[in-house]
Write a protein that holds these residues in place. Structure first.
Motif, PDB file in Angstrom:
ATOM      1  N   ILE A 106      -4.553  27.094 -16.868  1.00  0.00           N
ATOM      2  CA  ILE A 106      -3.951  27.040 -16.060  1.00  0.00           C
ATOM      3  C   ILE A 106      -2.071  28.077 -16.484  1.00  0.00           C
ATOM      4  CG2 ILE A 106      -2.998  26.557 -13.528  1.00  0.00           C
ATOM      5  CD1 ILE A 106      -4.671  23.656 -13.460  1.00  0.00           C
ATOM      6  N   PHE A 107      -2.391  29.017 -15.720  1.00  0.00           N
ATOM      7  CA  PHE A 107      -0.821  30.031 -15.016  1.00  0.00           C
ATOM      8  C   PHE A 107      -0.232  29.439 -13.556  1.00  0.00           C
ATOM      9  CE2 PHE A 107      -2.514  32.216 -18.316  1.00  0.00           C
ATOM     10  CZ  PHE A 107      -1.412  32.590 -19.671  1.00  0.00           C
ATOM     11  N   ALA A 108       0.834  29.195 -13.608  1.00  0.00           N
ATOM     12  CA  ALA A 108       0.656  28.791 -11.652  1.00  0.00           C
ATOM     13  C   ALA A 108       2.326  29.510 -11.938  1.00  0.00           C
ATOM     14  CB  ALA A 108       0.493  27.619 -11.583  1.00  0.00           C
ATOM     15  N   GLY A 109       2.714  29.723 -10.451  1.00  0.00           N
ATOM     16  CA  GLY A 109       3.989  29.321 -10.294  1.00  0.00           C
ATOM     17  C   GLY A 109       4.706  29.248  -8.480  1.00  0.00           C
ATOM     18  N   GLY A 110       5.981  29.172  -7.914  1.00  0.00           N
ATOM     19  CA  GLY A 110       5.721  28.939  -6.941  1.00  0.00           C
ATOM     20  C   GLY A 110       6.499  27.838  -6.557  1.00  0.00           C
ATOM     21  N   LEU A 111       6.670  27.658  -5.017  1.00  0.00           N
ATOM     22  CA  LEU A 111       7.610  26.582  -4.631  1.00  0.00           C
ATOM     23  C   LEU A 111       6.322  25.615  -4.215  1.00  0.00           C
ATOM     24  CD1 LEU A 111       9.882  27.557  -2.846  1.00  0.00           C
ATOM     25  CD2 LEU A 111      10.315  26.549  -4.363  1.00  0.00           C
ATOM     26  N   TRP A 112       5.902  24.813  -4.729  1.00  0.00           N
ATOM     27  CA  TRP A 112       4.448  23.572  -4.584  1.00  0.00           C
ATOM     28  C   TRP A 112       6.031  22.471  -3.435  1.00  0.00           C
ATOM     29  CZ3 TRP A 112       3.535  26.490  -7.750  1.00  0.00           C
ATOM     30  CH2 TRP A 112       2.179  26.370  -8.144  1.00  0.00           C
ATOM     31  N   ARG A 113       5.388  22.693  -2.210  1.00  0.00           N
ATOM     32  CA  ARG A 113       5.614  21.810  -0.735  1.00  0.00           C
ATOM     33  C   ARG A 113       7.515  21.837  -1.025  1.00  0.00           C
ATOM     34  NH1 ARG A 113       0.898  17.322   1.016  1.00  0.00           N
ATOM     35  NH2 ARG A 113      -0.440  19.424   0.963  1.00  0.00           N
ATOM     36  N   PRO A 114       8.023  21.711  -1.263  1.00  0.00           N
ATOM     37  CA  PRO A 114       9.352  22.320  -1.148  1.00  0.00           C
ATOM     38  C   PRO A 114      10.288  21.671  -0.001  1.00  0.00           C
ATOM     39  CG  PRO A 114       8.869  24.489  -0.282  1.00  0.00           C
ATOM     40  CD  PRO A 114       8.128  23.838  -0.672  1.00  0.00           C
ATOM     41  N   GLU A 115      11.568  20.591  -0.569  1.00  0.00           N
ATOM     42  CA  GLU A 115      11.827  20.192   0.747  1.00  0.00           C
ATOM     43  C   GLU A 115      12.249  20.790   1.405  1.00  0.00           C
ATOM     44  OE1 GLU A 115      16.591  20.448  -0.483  1.00  0.00           O
ATOM     45  OE2 GLU A 115      15.429  19.427  -1.434  1.00  0.00           O
ATOM     46  N   PRO A 116      12.392  20.224   3.257  1.00  0.00           N
ATOM     47  CA  PRO A 116      12.162  21.131   4.339  1.00  0.00           C
ATOM     48  C   PRO A 116      13.536  22.364   4.500  1.00  0.00           C
ATOM     49  CG  PRO A 116      12.234  19.232   4.910  1.00  0.00           C
ATOM     50  CD  PRO A 116      12.144  19.014   3.150  1.00  0.00           C
ATOM     51  N   LYS A 117      14.673  22.076   4.223  1.00  0.00           N
ATOM     52  CA  LYS A 117      15.617  23.280   3.849  1.00  0.00           C
ATOM     53  C   LYS A 117      15.089  24.192   3.108  1.00  0.00           C
ATOM     54  CE  LYS A 117      21.001  23.826   2.325  1.00  0.00           C
ATOM     55  NZ  LYS A 117      21.972  22.908   1.563  1.00  0.00           N
ATOM     56  N   VAL A 118      15.553  24.412   1.401  1.00  0.00           N
ATOM     57  CA  VAL A 118      13.882  24.741   1.419  1.00  0.00           C
ATOM     58  C   VAL A 118      12.976  26.343   2.102  1.00  0.00           C
ATOM     59  CG1 VAL A 118      12.785  26.286  -0.987  1.00  0.00           C
ATOM     60  CG2 VAL A 118      14.682  23.258  -1.475  1.00  0.00           C
ATOM     61  N   LEU A 119      11.955  25.529   2.339  1.00  0.00           N
ATOM     62  CA  LEU A 119      11.071  25.999   2.966  1.00  0.00           C
ATOM     63  C   LEU A 119      12.124  26.782   4.306  1.00  0.00           C
ATOM     64  CD1 LEU A 119       7.790  26.315   3.121  1.00  0.00           C
ATOM     65  CD2 LEU A 119       8.321  24.138   4.307  1.00  0.00           C
ATOM     66  N   ARG A 120      12.662  26.066   4.629  1.00  0.00           N
ATOM     67  CA  ARG A 120      13.491  26.989   6.479  1.00  0.00           C
ATOM     68  C   ARG A 120      13.805  28.232   5.318  1.00  0.00           C
ATOM     69  NH1 ARG A 120      13.412  27.276  11.863  1.00  0.00           N
ATOM     70  NH2 ARG A 120      14.725  28.322  11.889  1.00  0.00           N
ATOM     71  N   SER A 121      14.803  28.504   4.776  1.00  0.00           N
ATOM     72  CA  SER A 121      15.076  28.860   3.219  1.00  0.00           C
ATOM     73  C   SER A 121      14.062  30.342   3.287  1.00  0.00           C
ATOM     74  CB  SER A 121      16.023  28.872   2.366  1.00  0.00           C
ATOM     75  OG  SER A 121      17.251  28.728   2.317  1.00  0.00           O
ATOM     76  N   SER A 156      -0.348  23.891  12.043  1.00  0.00           N
ATOM     77  CA  SER A 156      -1.872  24.426  12.577  1.00  0.00           C
ATOM     78  C   SER A 156      -0.356  25.123  14.197  1.00  0.00           C
ATOM     79  CB  SER A 156      -1.839  22.947  13.758  1.00  0.00           C
ATOM     80  OG  SER A 156      -0.961  22.583  14.227  1.00  0.00           O
ATOM     81  N   LYS A 157       0.494  24.949  14.241  1.00  0.00           N
ATOM     82  CA  LYS A 157       1.452  25.793  15.219  1.00  0.00           C
ATOM     83  C   LYS A 157       2.173  27.039  14.134  1.00  0.00           C
ATOM     84  CE  LYS A 157       0.540  23.257  19.356  1.00  0.00           C
ATOM     85  NZ  LYS A 157       0.992  22.593  20.444  1.00  0.00           N
ATOM     86  N   SER A 158       2.901  27.561  15.467  1.00  0.00           N
ATOM     87  CA  SER A 158       3.927  28.320  14.167  1.00  0.00           C
ATOM     88  C   SER A 158       5.310  26.897  14.249  1.00  0.00           C
ATOM     89  CB  SER A 158       4.611  29.356  15.581  1.00  0.00           C
ATOM     90  OG  SER A 158       5.155  28.444  16.540  1.00  0.00           O
ATOM     91  N   PRO A 159       6.499  27.324  13.270  1.00  0.00           N
ATOM     92  CA  PRO A 159       6.949  25.960  12.503  1.00  0.00           C
ATOM     93  C   PRO A 159       7.675  26.691  13.914  1.00  0.00           C
ATOM     94  CG  PRO A 159       6.605  27.912  10.808  1.00  0.00           C
ATOM     95  CD  PRO A 159       5.895  28.176  11.803  1.00  0.00           C
ATOM     96  N   LYS A 160       8.852  25.453  13.850  1.00  0.00           N
ATOM     97  CA  LYS A 160      10.152  25.262  14.586  1.00  0.00           C
ATOM     98  C   LYS A 160      10.905  26.922  14.901  1.00  0.00           C
ATOM     99  CE  LYS A 160      13.465  22.569  17.167  1.00  0.00           C
ATOM    100  NZ  LYS A 160      14.428  21.443  16.406  1.00  0.00           N
ATOM    101  N   GLY A 161      11.386  27.332  15.427  1.00  0.00           N
ATOM    102  CA  GLY A 161      12.250  28.297  15.570  1.00  0.00           C
ATOM    103  C   GLY A 161      11.318  29.260  15.886  1.00  0.00           C
ATOM    104  N   PHE A 162       9.849  30.347  14.940  1.00  0.00           N
ATOM    105  CA  PHE A 162       9.232  31.070  15.131  1.00  0.00           C
ATOM    106  C   PHE A 162       8.194  31.442  16.162  1.00  0.00           C
ATOM    107  CE2 PHE A 162      11.131  30.053  10.934  1.00  0.00           C
ATOM    108  CZ  PHE A 162      12.067  31.271  10.765  1.00  0.00           C
ATOM    109  N   SER A 163       7.626  32.378  16.305  1.00  0.00           N
ATOM    110  CA  SER A 163       6.957  32.719  18.093  1.00  0.00           C
ATOM    111  C   SER A 163       5.483  32.434  16.871  1.00  0.00           C
ATOM    112  CB  SER A 163       7.097  34.016  18.181  1.00  0.00           C
ATOM    113  OG  SER A 163       6.953  34.759  18.256  1.00  0.00           O
ATOM    114  N   ASN A 164       4.288  32.138  18.114  1.00  0.00           N
ATOM    115  CA  ASN A 164       3.067  32.092  17.456  1.00  0.00           C
ATOM    116  C   ASN A 164       2.429  33.764  17.519  1.00  0.00           C
ATOM    117  OD1 ASN A 164       2.684  28.956  17.622  1.00  0.00           O
ATOM    118  ND2 ASN A 164       2.301  29.502  19.659  1.00  0.00           N
ATOM    119  N   ASP A 165       2.672  34.242  17.959  1.00  0.00           N
ATOM    120  CA  ASP A 165       2.794  36.069  17.436  1.00  0.00           C
ATOM    121  C   ASP A 165       3.368  36.289  16.687  1.00  0.00           C
ATOM    122  OD1 ASP A 165       5.352  36.416  19.216  1.00  0.00           O
ATOM    123  OD2 ASP A 165       4.498  37.695  20.574  1.00  0.00           O
TER     124      ASP A 165
END
Length: 217
Positions: A106-121, A156-165
């Motif tokens: 496997i070759f892979a890269g990125g962020l796997w389930r980062p902490e909330p602060k990182v994910l928010r960024s 299942s829905k939009s993240p907090k602070g972001f609209s569904n559309d």
């Protein structure tokens, strides 16, 4: 390096996945581990020469433990069925990962389930210039190699602070921002394997840089 010694070791380990066998074959394990670390060191040098932002990651720092974490995964075998290692492993960033397995790699890269602060960024970066990430993901050669983002849990829905559309709602709903490609272990026996690894690294680099910029800005 063909990794044949490493593959043979892994095959025998999976037939005898217990501490007693490992203790009896500790010398062999040290041999294949040292060979693997030597190869990681050589790749580390080559990657640092092609990437100005590369974070020096010698083999001993890049290699993963072969023991499974039984505290959190008590049903797993004692030892893994692969040798894993990361390159460009600057703390708290999206690194580049290689996994040598018995039948597949496997070759892979990125962020796997980062902490909330990182994910928010990352989500804020997508909100600001999601077209740049979408452009990277839609690049023909990128899609051919990696397909889409790693298929992991999504909101299942939009993240907090972001609209569904939101224009990039499908990207924003991701909890993991990573990609991977798998291939037969036989490829590691070919003379041009290191060149193949470098090609994959280069193809993934804009994706990883996008994520790292999102985290650090």
């Amino acid at each position: 390096m063909s990794f044949k010694n490493q593959i043979e070791f892994l095959k025998e380990l999976q037939k005898n996945n217990n501490k007693e066998w490992m203790d009896a074959n500790r010398k062999w394990y040290k041999e294949v581990r040292d060979e693997y670390i030597g190869w990681l060191n050589s790749v580390n040098i080559r990657l640092s020469a092609i990437d100005d932002e590369y974070y020096d990651t010698p083999g001993k720092k890049g290699i993963n433990r072969i023991n499974n974490n039984l505290m959190f995964h008590p049903n797993k075998p004692v030892y893994k069925d692969h040798f894993g290692a990361g390159f460009d492993k600057k703390p708290q960033t999206a690194d580049f990962y290689f996994e040598l397995g018995i039948d597949r790699c496997i070759f892979a890269g990125g962020l796997w389930r980062p902490e909330p602060k990182v994910l928010r960024s990352v989500r804020e970066a997508i909100d600001y210039d999601g077209e740049e990430l979408q452009k990277i993901l839609n690049k023909k050669s990128f899609k051919h190699l990696f397909g889409a983002l790693y298929d992991d849990a999504k909101l299942s829905k939009s993240p907090k602070g972001f609209s569904n559309d939101h224009r990039y709602i499908e990207l924003l709903r991701n909890k993991t921002f990573g990609v991977e490609t798998t291939f037969s272990t036989k490829l590691t026996f070919e003379d041009n394997f290191d060149e193949r690894l470098i090609e994959v690294y280069k193809e993934m680099l804009p994706f990883r840089r996008y994520l790292n910029k999102a985290i650090t800005v």
